[in-house]
Design an enzyme around this catalytic site. Structure first.
Site, PDB file in Angstrom:
ATOM      1  N   CYS A  56       3.432   3.131   7.629  1.00 39.38           N
ATOM      2  CA  CYS A  56       2.866   2.308   6.896  1.00 39.38           C
ATOM      3  C   CYS A  56       3.679   0.890   6.964  1.00 39.38           C
ATOM      4  O   CYS A  56       3.139  -0.104   6.876  1.00 39.38           O
ATOM      5  CB  CYS A  56       3.179   2.863   5.689  1.00 39.38           C
ATOM      6  SG  CYS A  56       4.563   3.567   5.123  1.00 39.38           S
TER       7      CYS A  56
ATOM      8  N   GLU B  18      -4.847  -3.120   9.556  1.00 41.41           N
ATOM      9  CA  GLU B  18      -3.992  -1.956   9.948  1.00 41.41           C
ATOM     10  C   GLU B  18      -4.486  -1.047  10.977  1.00 41.41           C
ATOM     11  O   GLU B  18      -5.503  -0.366  10.727  1.00 41.41           O
ATOM     12  CB  GLU B  18      -3.476  -1.307   8.738  1.00 41.41           C
ATOM     13  CG  GLU B  18      -2.464  -0.167   9.104  1.00 41.41           C
ATOM     14  CD  GLU B  18      -2.150   0.651   7.524  1.00 41.41           C
ATOM     15  OE1 GLU B  18      -2.907   1.011   6.946  1.00 41.41           O
ATOM     16  OE2 GLU B  18      -0.808   0.770   7.111  1.00 41.41           O
TER      17      GLU B  18
ATOM     18  N   GLU C  91       1.619   3.977  -2.802  1.00 44.44           N
ATOM     19  CA  GLU C  91       2.347   3.586  -1.667  1.00 44.44           C
ATOM     20  C   GLU C  91       1.301   3.653  -0.400  1.00 44.44           C
ATOM     21  O   GLU C  91       0.712   4.481   0.056  1.00 44.44           O
ATOM     22  CB  GLU C  91       3.353   4.862  -1.153  1.00 44.44           C
ATOM     23  CG  GLU C  91       4.568   4.870  -2.312  1.00 44.44           C
ATOM     24  CD  GLU C  91       5.567   3.729  -2.046  1.00 44.44           C
ATOM     25  OE1 GLU C  91       5.374   3.007  -1.136  1.00 44.44           O
ATOM     26  OE2 GLU C  91       6.350   3.648  -2.942  1.00 44.44           O
TER      27      GLU C  91
ATOM     28  N   ASN D  57       1.116  11.230   7.884  1.00 45.83           N
ATOM     29  CA  ASN D  57       2.116  10.573   8.804  1.00 45.83           C
ATOM     30  C   ASN D  57       3.516  11.153   8.628  1.00 45.83           C
ATOM     31  O   ASN D  57       4.257  11.309   9.501  1.00 45.83           O
ATOM     32  CB  ASN D  57       2.139   9.261   8.999  1.00 45.83           C
ATOM     33  CG  ASN D  57       2.554   8.476   7.676  1.00 45.83           C
ATOM     34  OD1 ASN D  57       2.326   8.966   6.913  1.00 45.83           O
ATOM     35  ND2 ASN D  57       2.814   7.074   7.827  1.00 45.83           N
TER      36      ASN D  57
ATOM     37  N   GLU E 103       9.382   4.208  -4.440  1.00 47.53           N
ATOM     38  CA  GLU E 103      10.069   5.559  -4.337  1.00 47.53           C
ATOM     39  C   GLU E 103      11.341   5.146  -3.842  1.00 47.53           C
ATOM     40  O   GLU E 103      11.577   4.176  -3.465  1.00 47.53           O
ATOM     41  CB  GLU E 103       9.157   6.446  -3.303  1.00 47.53           C
ATOM     42  CG  GLU E 103       7.766   6.635  -3.769  1.00 47.53           C
ATOM     43  CD  GLU E 103       6.950   7.648  -2.917  1.00 47.53           C
ATOM     44  OE1 GLU E 103       7.078   7.618  -1.866  1.00 47.53           O
ATOM     45  OE2 GLU E 103       6.323   8.668  -3.319  1.00 47.53           O
TER      46      GLU E 103
HETATM   47  N1  LIG Z   1       3.244   2.944   1.668  1.00 43.89           N
HETATM   48  C1  LIG Z   1       3.698   4.169   1.973  1.00 43.89           C
HETATM   49  O1  LIG Z   1       4.748   4.714   1.712  1.00 43.89           O
HETATM   50  C2  LIG Z   1       2.805   4.908   2.953  1.00 43.89           C
HETATM   51  C3  LIG Z   1       3.420   5.959   3.770  1.00 43.89           C
HETATM   52  C4  LIG Z   1       2.436   6.536   4.608  1.00 43.89           C
HETATM   53  C5  LIG Z   1       1.128   6.408   4.843  1.00 43.89           C
HETATM   54  N2  LIG Z   1       0.781   5.248   4.170  1.00 43.89           N
HETATM   55  C6  LIG Z   1      -0.485   4.741   4.487  1.00 43.89           C
HETATM   56  O2  LIG Z   1      -1.651   6.110   4.547  1.00 43.89           O
HETATM   57  C7  LIG Z   1      -2.654   5.676   5.265  1.00 43.89           C
HETATM   58  C8  LIG Z   1      -2.970   6.774   6.531  1.00 43.89           C
HETATM   59  O3  LIG Z   1      -3.077   8.138   5.602  1.00 43.89           O
HETATM   60  P1  LIG Z   1      -4.162   8.670   5.438  1.00 43.89           P
HETATM   61  O4  LIG Z   1      -5.253   8.489   6.617  1.00 43.89           O
HETATM   62  O5  LIG Z   1      -3.989  10.070   5.290  1.00 43.89           O
HETATM   63  O6  LIG Z   1      -4.768   8.020   4.055  1.00 43.89           O
HETATM   64  P2  LIG Z   1      -6.072   8.604   3.286  1.00 43.89           P
HETATM   65  O7  LIG Z   1      -6.005   7.496   2.020  1.00 43.89           O
HETATM   66  O8  LIG Z   1      -7.103   8.784   4.022  1.00 43.89           O
HETATM   67  O9  LIG Z   1      -5.523  10.022   2.624  1.00 43.89           O
HETATM   68  C9  LIG Z   1      -4.357   9.960   1.907  1.00 43.89           C
HETATM   69  C10 LIG Z   1      -4.365  11.408   1.018  1.00 43.89           C
HETATM   70  O10 LIG Z   1      -5.357  10.970   0.085  1.00 43.89           O
HETATM   71  C11 LIG Z   1      -6.446  12.118  -0.015  1.00 43.89           C
HETATM   72  N3  LIG Z   1      -7.662  11.745  -0.622  1.00 43.89           N
HETATM   73  C12 LIG Z   1      -8.610  11.049   0.040  1.00 43.89           C
HETATM   74  N4  LIG Z   1      -9.743  10.867  -0.626  1.00 43.89           N
HETATM   75  C13 LIG Z   1      -9.414  10.860  -1.826  1.00 43.89           C
HETATM   76  C14 LIG Z   1      -9.902  10.876  -3.229  1.00 43.89           C
HETATM   77  N5  LIG Z   1     -11.426  10.280  -3.310  1.00 43.89           N
HETATM   78  N6  LIG Z   1      -9.496  11.425  -4.200  1.00 43.89           N
HETATM   79  C15 LIG Z   1      -8.127  11.943  -4.305  1.00 43.89           C
HETATM   80  N7  LIG Z   1      -7.680  12.188  -2.853  1.00 43.89           N
HETATM   81  C16 LIG Z   1      -8.078  11.704  -1.866  1.00 43.89           C
HETATM   82  C17 LIG Z   1      -6.550  12.738   1.256  1.00 43.89           C
HETATM   83  O11 LIG Z   1      -6.922  14.117   1.372  1.00 43.89           O
HETATM   84  C18 LIG Z   1      -5.031  12.641   1.808  1.00 43.89           C
HETATM   85  O12 LIG Z   1      -4.290  13.580   1.060  1.00 43.89           O
HETATM   86  C19 LIG Z   1      -2.351   4.419   6.099  1.00 43.89           C
HETATM   87  O13 LIG Z   1      -2.931   3.298   5.387  1.00 43.89           O
HETATM   88  C20 LIG Z   1      -0.867   4.135   5.671  1.00 43.89           C
HETATM   89  O14 LIG Z   1      -0.385   2.724   5.577  1.00 43.89           O
HETATM   90  C21 LIG Z   1       1.389   4.564   3.345  1.00 43.89           C
HETATM   91  C1  LIG Z   2      11.195   6.412   7.820  1.00 42.14           C
HETATM   92  N1  LIG Z   2      10.164   5.473   7.935  1.00 42.14           N
HETATM   93  C2  LIG Z   2       9.784   5.253   9.370  1.00 42.14           C
HETATM   94  C3  LIG Z   2      10.641   4.180   7.461  1.00 42.14           C
HETATM   95  C4  LIG Z   2       8.825   5.662   7.319  1.00 42.14           C
HETATM   96  C5  LIG Z   2       8.528   5.519   5.984  1.00 42.14           C
HETATM   97  C6  LIG Z   2       7.343   6.023   5.244  1.00 42.14           C
HETATM   98  C7  LIG Z   2       6.118   5.339   5.590  1.00 42.14           C
HETATM   99  O1  LIG Z   2       5.189   5.659   6.299  1.00 42.14           O
END
Ligand SMILES: NC(=O)c1ccc[n+]([C@@H]2O[C@H](COP(=O)([O-])OP(=O)(O)OC[C@H]3O[C@@H](n4cnc5c(N)ncnc54)[C@H](O)[C@@H]3O)[C@@H](O)[C@H]2O)c1
Ligand SMILES: C[N+](C)(C)CCCC=O
Length: 521
Positions: A315, A418, A281, A184, A495
């Site tokens: 997120c 979510e 995260e 994202n 972070e």
């Molecule tokens: N808290 C935060 O700062 C934050 C920021 C952005 C997104 N998110 C979260 O991310 C999710 C969406 O992103 P997504 O669909 O890419 O998430 P995801 O968990 O499917 O994938 C994230 C990353 O992990 C890798 N991955 C997947 N399985 C793995 C494994 N078994 N071992 C190692 N790496 C692996 C993927 O290839 C990708 O690079 C949402 O739940 C969102 O809330 C959180």
């Molecule tokens: C800059 N924002 C919009 C707060 C996103 C923070 C990173 C989470 O996905």
């Protein structure tokens, strides 16, 4: 001090603009870009995989076209990247904070010069609007500037002991750090992870999401161009297998992960085998509390920012919007009007406010959440449907109309899970005590917001909310100077902000004896 580094930043800015790098693409339009350069990067160069991997398609969300092919890295490639990072660590970790800062500030300067180009590639690969992509690039740059400022401030402590003896602590880097990113905020996530890691003297191997592999490699080129040693920041492409190879690698000291809760659990499990620290995260299902004494206009703006940035794929989004009963009708009228006015379409157009979701399967998943909400009794107040732009080039893109769901209750799937798309769930409440209990009734705790004019209520409420980032009369701002991260299942560690230095460094204590050894033997 920070002001010294700020002066350094200003002096570097006065230097002539950096020349654009080889793979520069200018003035793109949707359906016009094909990325043909290799997307893996280690030891200072873009690399093709050395293994016979099955290439994967990468799509342009705005059009549904194939944008490029990704070569997933296997064990041989991952070993090469980690070896390069290990070698760079030897050199980088010996440099002073000021020396590291100088290179990081130069990288930030190049990002500033290439802002438009990076933002355009982010749009082409992710589908978000160009307006937002520019802000993401800025956030990445600011993060690198901020940690460049902190690099020279890293220091230990001196402790006087009896008899003139003393001890001191050294703040030392961890070694090769792994970053694994979500799709994202591809460039921003790579920057947010690499900036504190590099400032502390670590090197990094970064794995972007296979859905958005393009812009992290641009960051790798930029660090190299800025004068970073070859291998300091490397990019390996791939999915779970590549990520798993990185987490298990014996030469990797730490894993910093951004993604979903289920993957975060797996990362923690893998890292535990080597007793490696993790930063996680993860996802959220954050509450936004709108009290009747709020400034309604601001509350509506806040709710829009809490739900529709990046097509709702954020997120920290405040998707559970609790509105106090007395102002609900007025709030609904305004929020629906403003949501219907959001301009959807070509994300490269300046006027667009909502682009395409990241992929076809993800679009279908979000739409199925809307269907499920209807079945469970929620009322669609607007949106929630596939959108086909009139421009024929965009007909295969992954668009939907932003959705507001009314009559929601706490048990509905749309309120519990979510969705990660442009879907806002409205809930009504009567008392502060009631809404606090309901807001905290979740396994997640990434963020929360409160809109009220009562300053005492605002602080009383955020004190009781179980979430890592609480916004009073605003939502979804993330200045890089302040920590960001989750409570409960939304994550571990932080972070941004000064505290993140602690997540990328370790303390060594040195005892110095000034007298004789007082031996018991
Ligand atoms: N808290 C935060 O700062 C934050 C920021 C952005 C997104 N998110 C979260 O991310 C999710 C969406 O992103 P997504 O669909 O890419 O998430 P995801 O968990 O499917 O994938 C994230 C990353 O992990 C890798 N991955 C997947 N399985 C793995 C494994 N078994 N071992 C190692 N790496 C692996 C993927 O290839 C990708 O690079 C949402 O739940 C969102 O809330 C959180
Ligand atoms: C800059 N924002 C919009 C707060 C996103 C923070 C990173 C989470 O996905």
């Amino acid at each position: 001090s920070l002001s010294m580094i700020q002066r350094l930043a200003v002096s570097l800015r006065r230097r002539p603009a950096a020349a654009p790098l080889g793979a520069a693409v200018r003035c793109v339009s949707s359906a016009s870009v094909n990325v043909t350069v290799p997307l893996n990067f280690w030891a200072g160069k873009r690399r093709t995989s050395q293994e016979n991997c099955n290439k994967e398609n990468v799509y342009e969300p705005a059009t549904g076209r194939i944008l490029c092919h990704l070569e997933p890295c296997g064990a041989v490639d991952v070993n090469q990247a980690v070896k390069a990072a290990k070698s760079a660590f030897g050199h980088w970790s010996k440099m002073s904070g000021m020396e590291r800062a100088r290179i990081m500030i130069e990288a930030a300067h190049i990002i500033e010069v290439r802002r438009e180009e990076i933002a355009e590639m982010e749009v082409v690969n992710n589908g978000k609007s160009i307006t937002e992509a520019r802000l993401d690039v800025d956030s990445g740059r600011l993060c690198i500037e901020y940690y460049a400022g902190l690099a020279s401030t890293l220091a230990g402590q001196h402790v006087q002991l009896p008899g003139g003896s003393f001890a001191y602590t050294r703040r030392e880097p961890l070694g090769v750090c792994v970053g694994i990113g979500a799709w994202n905020y591809p460039f921003q996530i790579a920057s947010w992870k690499s900036a504190p890691a590099l400032a502390c003297g670590n090197s990094m191997v970064f794995k972007p999401s296979p859905v958005t592999p393009v812009t992290a490699v641009m960051l790798a080129e930029i660090y190299t161009k800025a004068g970073a040693p070859e291998g300091l920041f490397n990019v390996v492409q791939g999915s779970q297998e590549t990520g798993s190879l990185l987490c298990h690698h014996p030469d990797v000291a730490k894993v910093s992960f951004t993604g979903s809760v289920p993957t975060g659990k797996k990362i923690m499990e893998m890292a535990s085998k080597g007793v490696k620290p993790v930063t996680l995260e993860l996802g959220g299902k954050s509450p936004l509390l709108i009290f009747q004494d709020c400034d309604l206009e601001n509350a509506v703006r806040g709710a829009l920012m809490a739900n529709f940035l990046s097509q709702g794929q954020v997120c920290s989004n405040g998707t559970r919007v609790f509105v106090q009963k007395n102002i609900l009708p007025e709030f609904v009228e305004e929020i629906v009007k403003r949501t219907q006015a959001i301009e959807i379409g070509d994300p490269l157009l300046e006027s667009t406010r909502m682009g395409a979701l990241v992929s076809q399967p993800h679009l279908e998943k979000v739409l199925s959440f809307v269907d499920q909400a209807k079945k469970e009794g929620a009322r669609v107040l607007c949106g929630g449907e596939r959108f086909v732009p009139s421009d024929p080039r965009l007909k295969g893109g992954y668009y939907m109309t932003p959705c507001v769901l009314g009559d929601c209750t706490d048990e509905m799937t749309c309120v519990k899970e979510e969705i990660f798309g442009p879907v806002m769930s409205l809930l009504s409440f009567e008392t502060e005590e009631e809404v606090l209990q309901r807001a905290n009734n979740t396994t997640m705790g990434l963020a929360a917001g409160v809109f009220t004019r009562d300053v005492r209520r605002a602080h009383r409420v955020v004190e009781q909310i179980k979430a890592g980032s609480c916004f009073i009369n605003n939502y979804n701002i993330t200045p890089v100077e302040v920590p960001f991260g989750g409570f409960k299942m939304s994550g571990i560690g932080r972070e941004n902000g000064q505290v993140t230095i602690e997540y990328y460094s370790q303390l060594k204590t040195v005892f110095v004896e000034m007298g004789d050894v007082d031996s018991l033997f």
